[in-house]
Motif scaffolding. Structure first.
Motif, PDB file in Angstrom:
ATOM      1  N   GLN A  48      20.829  -1.514   6.083  1.00 44.10           N
ATOM      2  CA  GLN A  48      21.967  -1.364   5.172  1.00 44.10           C
ATOM      3  C   GLN A  48      23.055  -0.495   5.793  1.00 44.10           C
ATOM      4  OE1 GLN A  48      20.220   0.240   1.627  1.00 44.10           O
ATOM      5  NE2 GLN A  48      19.370  -1.721   0.968  1.00 44.10           N
ATOM      6  N   LEU A  49      22.644   0.597   6.452  1.00 46.81           N
ATOM      7  CA  LEU A  49      23.619   1.470   7.109  1.00 46.81           C
ATOM      8  C   LEU A  49      24.373   0.712   8.199  1.00 46.81           C
ATOM      9  CD1 LEU A  49      21.564   4.777   7.502  1.00 46.81           C
ATOM     10  CD2 LEU A  49      23.358   4.293   5.829  1.00 46.81           C
ATOM     11  N   LEU A  50      23.660  -0.112   8.933  1.00 47.82           N
ATOM     12  CA  LEU A  50      24.277  -0.909   9.989  1.00 47.82           C
ATOM     13  C   LEU A  50      25.255  -1.918   9.385  1.00 47.82           C
ATOM     14  CD1 LEU A  50      24.169  -1.181  13.057  1.00 47.82           C
ATOM     15  CD2 LEU A  50      22.354  -2.857  12.788  1.00 47.82           C
ATOM     16  N   GLN A  51      24.846  -2.553   8.318  1.00 45.05           N
ATOM     17  CA  GLN A  51      25.703  -3.545   7.670  1.00 45.05           C
ATOM     18  C   GLN A  51      26.965  -2.896   7.102  1.00 45.05           C
ATOM     19  OE1 GLN A  51      23.636  -5.896   4.796  1.00 45.05           O
ATOM     20  NE2 GLN A  51      25.296  -7.359   4.604  1.00 45.05           N
ATOM     21  N   LYS A  52      26.845  -1.656   6.597  1.00 41.33           N
ATOM     22  CA  LYS A  52      28.001  -0.950   6.038  1.00 41.33           C
ATOM     23  C   LYS A  52      28.779  -0.195   7.108  1.00 41.33           C
ATOM     24  CE  LYS A  52      25.607   1.146   2.735  1.00 41.33           C
ATOM     25  NZ  LYS A  52      25.291   1.976   1.568  1.00 41.33           N
ATOM     26  N   ASN A  53      28.394  -0.390   8.363  1.00 39.68           N
ATOM     27  CA  ASN A  53      29.072   0.236   9.498  1.00 39.68           C
ATOM     28  C   ASN A  53      29.012   1.765   9.436  1.00 39.68           C
ATOM     29  OD1 ASN A  53      30.359   0.011  11.954  1.00 39.68           O
ATOM     30  ND2 ASN A  53      32.396   0.075  11.067  1.00 39.68           N
ATOM     31  N   GLU A  54      27.920   2.299   8.887  1.00 38.74           N
ATOM     32  CA  GLU A  54      27.756   3.746   8.823  1.00 38.74           C
ATOM     33  C   GLU A  54      27.039   4.284  10.060  1.00 38.74           C
ATOM     34  OE1 GLU A  54      26.240   5.255   5.108  1.00 38.74           O
ATOM     35  OE2 GLU A  54      27.315   3.707   3.997  1.00 38.74           O
ATOM     36  N   ILE A  55      26.445   3.387  10.844  1.00 39.80           N
ATOM     37  CA  ILE A  55      25.820   3.762  12.113  1.00 39.80           C
ATOM     38  C   ILE A  55      26.276   2.780  13.176  1.00 39.80           C
ATOM     39  CG2 ILE A  55      23.805   4.934  11.126  1.00 39.80           C
ATOM     40  CD1 ILE A  55      22.194   2.351  11.571  1.00 39.80           C
TER      41      ILE A  55
END
Length: 183
Positions: A134-141
């Protein structure tokens, strides 16, 4: 380098809370409100719906959040790549890792990495596989490390290392022995 008002908007939009955004940015809550008002005035669009103490993004706000995510990712990439010309890597690398990897595999690797890239800021977020995706999809990582295959087929996975799980038991009572219940 980028407009601080966009950073304020981005922080409020991600937290959906003016007070938490102010704390995170080390500015006052009235300053956050003023920056949001100036941003709304600049774009001539309402960015948040306010309902008492709760706020939500308007469609305009959701669009601006998407663009700020893209801009900040581009800024990070630009800073990292341009700093490579001087041999002084600068910028921020955001890593997500499942709990076991974050606790046991990454610490020695990150310590060695940090010795070679002193000016590079690293943030590590840990969680389960779904959270990291989810973090990857939301560009948070910038990238994630998980055990096993990703559940989402949008991601490319590259094997990094093998892990071995070992069962440890008492020598007096090996796990294959049956116990008899005499109750």
């Amino acid at each position: 380098m980028f407009d601080f008002r966009l950073q304020v908007f981005h922080t409020v939009a991600r937290r959906l809370n003016f007070t938490r955004a102010a704390e995170e940015l080390f500015i006052s809550q009235p300053a956050v409100t003023k920056h949001i008002q100036e941003t709304e005035h600049h774009f001539k669009a309402k960015l948040f719906e306010r309902n008492g103490s709760k706020i939500t993004l308007t469609p305009s706000g959701a669009l601006l959040l998407q663009y700020t995510e893209e801009l900040f990712a581009l800024y990070r990439k630009m800073e990292l790549e341009l700093s490579a010309f001087s041999g002084q890597y600068k910028g921020k690398l955001r890593i997500g890792a499942s709990t076991t990897i974050a606790e046991y595999i990454l610490p020695p690797a990150l310590a060695g990495f940090k010795k070679n890239f002193k000016d590079l800021s690293i943030s590590l977020t840990s969680g389960n596989t779904e959270h990291i995706e989810q973090l990857l999809q939301k560009n948070e990582i910038d990238f994630g490390m998980i055990e096993g295959q990703p559940k989402n087929n949008l991601y490319k996975n590259i094997p990094f290392t093998k892990d071995e799980l070992v069962l440890v038991a008492s020598a007096k009572k090996p796990p294959h022995q049956k116990t008899t219940d005499h109750s």
